[in-house]
Scaffold this active site. Structure first.
Site, PDB file in Angstrom:
ATOM      1  CD  GLU A 320      -2.547  -1.372   2.642  1.00  0.00           C
ATOM      2  OE1 GLU A 320      -2.030  -0.974   3.697  1.00  0.00           O
ATOM      3  OE2 GLU A 320      -3.712  -1.803   2.563  1.00  0.00           O
ATOM      4  CB  CYS A 416      -8.294   1.004   8.159  1.00  0.00           C
ATOM      5  SG  CYS A 416      -7.809   1.084   6.438  1.00  0.00           S
TER       6      CYS A 416
END
Lengths: 657, 657
Positions: A320, A416
């Site tokens: 990421e 998240c």
């Protein structure tokens, strides 16, 4: 150290059709839904265990810890969003629920201030032994942010006391004294949280602790390497010993070198952004030039070399992470929602450090495109990955693109991003204005309808901003309370207005000076004064830097703060067969499919398909017919994927004419 | 069953500057180097262990098995290449070395015929318990192919006897009788090898065994699922129990449904190609229509929907696999060398089944582009992945593209592709002609200089092909021996010749009929007759099907069988800023950088870069200057990456004019 932040007070309330809809979605859909999720009450979802973990840690229930090692942060982010929401919109029932939950959290806190349900339940005795992987300081940071938000909304100190006790405990555990851990967090977050705690408590220890984490990070000998050696490489995630990470691998955590020596945005994008935000916070409070310089370099790297036009950052799903300059693939993209939210945090703090419109331009870009695009119009589904090009077949059948989802996912599948969106949207009022003490200036960064009250040195100012953004460029400011002294109003000149922003005061055109991208009006104001800020808002085609290989020969359509995109629903497939005529008129018109929506149509082209047969893969170009004319229709990027699934593209081919 | 293959004999010897250079590279560089590698004599490489494994298995040395479970196949592929090489170019020293190695292999064979060093050394007793993962039949297949090649080259039967004994053993172990394993191989290869063994021995059991493997594959109940259950899911690779694979996952091995029901090329591309080749082999020998139909469907799927213009197949590195129709990304490409070699095997067998030029067109495309492009000009470095677009920074710093190497790798780092290239290039003489018995026709598929001798029903024919390919389209056939009866010469009309191929016989223009893409000349021939076959060979731009998203608005440059590409060395960076004028002249000229090389230049455009500044990522298109004129230079794709590393692109943007 300056405590300038305490000397001026501002209070801002949103009054904006476009954004209040989002805030009410958060209030009416997101917060209640997440509460059910945190309590494992969603029938067709895996349980979260988040609330249950606190009950077990508090000794109120028997059982095993559930969820990820950072599960506590979900609960904290929910409480933070609740805080902002209560500030905007009191709700005694919600507040009562939150108070009960806060009581539970307080009961789960150890007498010494320690608070983390994973280590309390599952690995008592192993606290602070795996900062590299196990998110204890990250969870603490989110709890502190929640406490600050809840206290500011309700005035209630219960969670703030928990947070201070937790921060005090961390302050004893970490430091440069004998017996203290000279280390830092695997996922940055505590630093910016401690600055917030400092701002509400004025307790300098919290600021110094935040500084300590920033100062220590990436110094030699490297703490993570030493810590991993002490565990013999044991990995929480792999459940076995792994090779000790190399210094280069620690770029993932931005711990490969001291932060003041970092030049290039690197590693996990959310970690990076949270850290840069904290660096800007601290630089603002201390005025330290080396830290300010690092902030500038990292800002330039992230936003001028590696940011998608939608405000997405972090272009690979592997880690990421950031990759390298101008590497912005549209199809294998990551551009995680949380990374753009982190970019907004960073931009907001840079604006507080110095009012330059480039920060607000980026903040607005990320907000109106990547961030709100991540949420479905009903608030129930979310993207983690925010692509600039989607081909649903490829998402389904090419494993290199399986992380790119053509439809938003139900939010309980993920932990998240959705609560991060919720807390950002509920606290949007904090991002509209800043005040510069030295010059008695109220800066308007975002054109979002709102009522603001500001206590300047000159005295109290109250104003009402009325904005037609993002659909129309008319903004109006009505001054209802002004002091009897000169002060300055500074209005951002958005980059997208192409230098064609017109100012009127009480109906009269006025000339204005532009400083760092802000139109400056300094004068004695009168109650009832009206400033009209008319921003040029025409659709226009945008090119990417020629080093961006992915966008060679392509352009993106932008109108005001909104990036537009082309969907298969409106334009058929394959979108790659379409090309635009950059000289053709761009026809903006209101469409009633979504409230307020302005769509854009233009005359473009579609490649010859009729002359192709299914069984011919390659043919001489000379045999093809010329492209046919075709009306192309674009909708705002943030609305993509709200109708039937299909292809989507932000960047489309330019046909030379 | 027909045994037509035995009734006609052909003997073909290469006499071709372009290809003999490759064959001598294989003989002088590749084969000696690989022998050193197999014997662990390369100083800076990890040991192969391949020869040592045979010594240990033969009881001549103590030690542990080394290398992969399929390490034996490296030794076999080397022997196969040696066989072809000896047939082209006798070399007593090499033959002696090979004979000694063959003796060692014979000594490692079990009395019952079993031969596999991994199971002999490491898991005695576990033979044939993990066909899904452990490549026993795959290694056996390569040993059989080696034996056939070596026998045909040298007339020596030693390895052929080993192979027959091994095949006989496999024939007792596998089958539908009580006590036999009703299963098949995890990686297809044995099937086509058994057909070859049948062709040299005329032993029908081998053909029937190949048929058995093809017939059983993917039937219900699924053998791999049952076998995994018997092992409780134990995985050789993971060294632990894994979930039992689902039927869908078995598409990786093309075992998700019976082969005659398969419509779509799927799964691991090399496995697929080896299987399709065997299917075509068996269909050819049995004439079974259902199998022929399946071959047609799978051919169409692989080559008309999922083949790169370079003849690469398998577009994702995850599983080295096919994805779906028209998904041909240029940047995240896989296009493994071995998969293109497998495609050549498949095409060759389809040509044998039925002479249609589309098979030879694909064969030639894969050979002249993907396959020879995989090897450096010095024969010492190889690509596994054959990209159509390279940006070295992305290969280095974007993990999604790290499998795409900008430079060829030293070959000892890899096991499968280099020996596969070696055996293909050494046996190229087998691919140039086929003979059709029923019509007494000699088909010329490839225009490669060669001497051919063919025993037709009509009698013996000897001819000499002189070809200037790939640089010029002049091909000449001189008949030195002809029978006293009519027979037919059929010359492929390549798709790239755009219907402009001219035939002369003894200097006189002749009209010809075209059947299935072949120019047919049936007549009484005279010794000394000369056929000139003048193929149009101009550079031309090629488009991809509009469903191929990756190539929208782009074209590739092709001249004769060669695909061309643009390198940074010739054109600067970023290649994405270049565009071509499809109406501009394409200037082919001989360049002496590489022998015979024809490069192509054309007048194109380069986007405005001067008006861009480094810190501006996005700007209005309207502000840009028009592209500037620029001479673009293309070189054959197969030569890319032989100079300094840099960007490369096959597909370039077309600028409308």
């Amino acid at each position: 150290m300056s405590t300038a932040h305490e000397r001026h007070h501002k209070r801002v309330t949103l009054r904006d059709e476009f954004w209040e809809r989002y805030q009410s979605l958060v209030r009416n859909t997101v917060i209640p839904y997440q509460w059910e999720a945190l309590n494992d009450h969603i029938p067709d979802a895996d349980p979260s265990f988040a609330v249950r973990n606190f009950r077990i840690a508090a000794g109120l229930e028997q059982g095993e810890f559930g969820g990820m090692v950072f599960q506590d942060s979900d609960a904290a982010k929910w409480l933070e969003a609740v805080g902002y929401s209560l500030a905007n919109h009191p709700d005694p029932k919600l507040e009562h629920m939150a108070d009960e939950f806060i009581e539970l959290i307080a009961n789960a806190q150890h007498p010494n201030g320690y608070l983390n349900t994973y280590y309390t339940i599952k690995e008592p005795g192993n606290q602070w032994t795996n900062l590299y992987e196990c998110h204890e300081l990250y969870c603490a940071g989110h709890m502190i942010e929640a406490a600050v938000a809840y206290y500011q909304a309700t005035g209630k100190r219960r969670l703030l006391e928990v947070a201070c006790k937790l921060a005090d405990h961390i302050d004893t555990v970490f430091g440069r004294e004998e017996g203290q851990i000279r280390g830092y967090d695997g996922h940055q977050e505590i630093e910016l949280a401690l600055v917030k705690l400092y701002r509400v408590t004025n307790e300098e220890r919290y600021l110094k602790l935040a500084q300590f984490f920033i100062d220590e990070r990436g110094t030699d000998p490297n703490f993570f390497i030493e810590e991993c050696r002490r565990r013999e490489g044991y990995s929480h995630w792999a459940k076995k010993n792994l090779p000790i990470p190399t210094i280069d691998q620690l770029a993932y955590n931005q711990a490969h070198k001291p932060v003041r020596e970092q030049d290039v945005a690197t590693g996990h994008a959310v970690r990076a952004m949270y850290m840069y935000a904290a660096m800007a916070d601290i630089a603002n409070l201390t005025g330290e030039q080396a830290l300010i310089d690092a902030c500038h370099r990292l800002w330039d790297s992230a936003t001028k070399k590696m940011m998608y036009i939608t405000g997405g950052v972090g272009s690979t799903h592997q880690g990421e992470a950031f990759t390298f300059d101008y590497d912005l693939p549209n199809d294998t993209v990551y551009a995680e929602t949380c990374a753009s939210i982190g970019l907004i945090f960073f931009a907001h703090r840079m604006l507080t450090l110095e009012a330059k419109s480039e920060y607000a331009d980026v903040l607005e870009r990320a907000l109106y495109n990547n961030v709100i695009g991540s949420m479905s119009q009903d608030g129930k589904r979310y993207f983690y990955v925010n692509p600039l090009e989607v081909w649903p077949n490829a998402s389904a059948a090419n494993p290199d693109r399986k992380h790119v989802k053509p439809t938003r996912q139900k939010w309980f599948g993920c932990a998240c991003c959705p609560p991060n969106v919720a807390r950002l949207l509920s606290s949007l009022n904090q991002y509209i204005y800043t005040v510069d003490e030295a010059s008695d200036t109220i800066y308007t960064h975002l054109f979002i309808g709102s009522e603001g009250a500001f206590d300047l040195d000159a005295g109290r100012v109250e104003l009402h901003q009325i904005s037609r953004l993002p659909w129309h460029g008319d903004v109006r400011f009505e001054l209802s309370t002004v002091p009897n002294r000169e002060f300055t109003l500074a209005f951002r000149v958005p980059a997208w207005s192409n230098g064609q922003a017109v100012m009127k005061v009480n109906g009269e055109l006025v000339k204005y000076d532009t400083v760092d991208g802000y139109a400056i009006l300094c004068r004695r104001w009168t109650e009832g004064d009206v400033v009209e800020w008319k921003l040029w808002m025409e659709a226009q085609w945008i090119s990417a830097h020629p080093e961006v290989r992915a966008n060679g020969g392509k352009a993106a359509l932008v109108r005001g703060p909104l990036v537009y995109c082309f969907e298969e629903t409106d334009n058929g497939s394959a979108l790659s067969t379409l090309s635009i005529d950059p000289t053709a008129q761009l026809r903006s018109r209101t469409d009633h499919e979504f409230s307020g929506l302005v769509v854009i149509e233009t005359d473009g082209y579609a490649d010859d398909r009729h002359s192709w047969q299914d069984h011919t893969l390659y043919r001489p170009l000379a045999e093809l017919n010329a492209p046919g004319k075709k009306t192309l229709k674009a909708i705002p990027y943030y609305l993509w994927g709200n109708r039937e699934p299909g292809e989507m593209a932000v960047w489309v081919r330019v046909r030379a004419t």
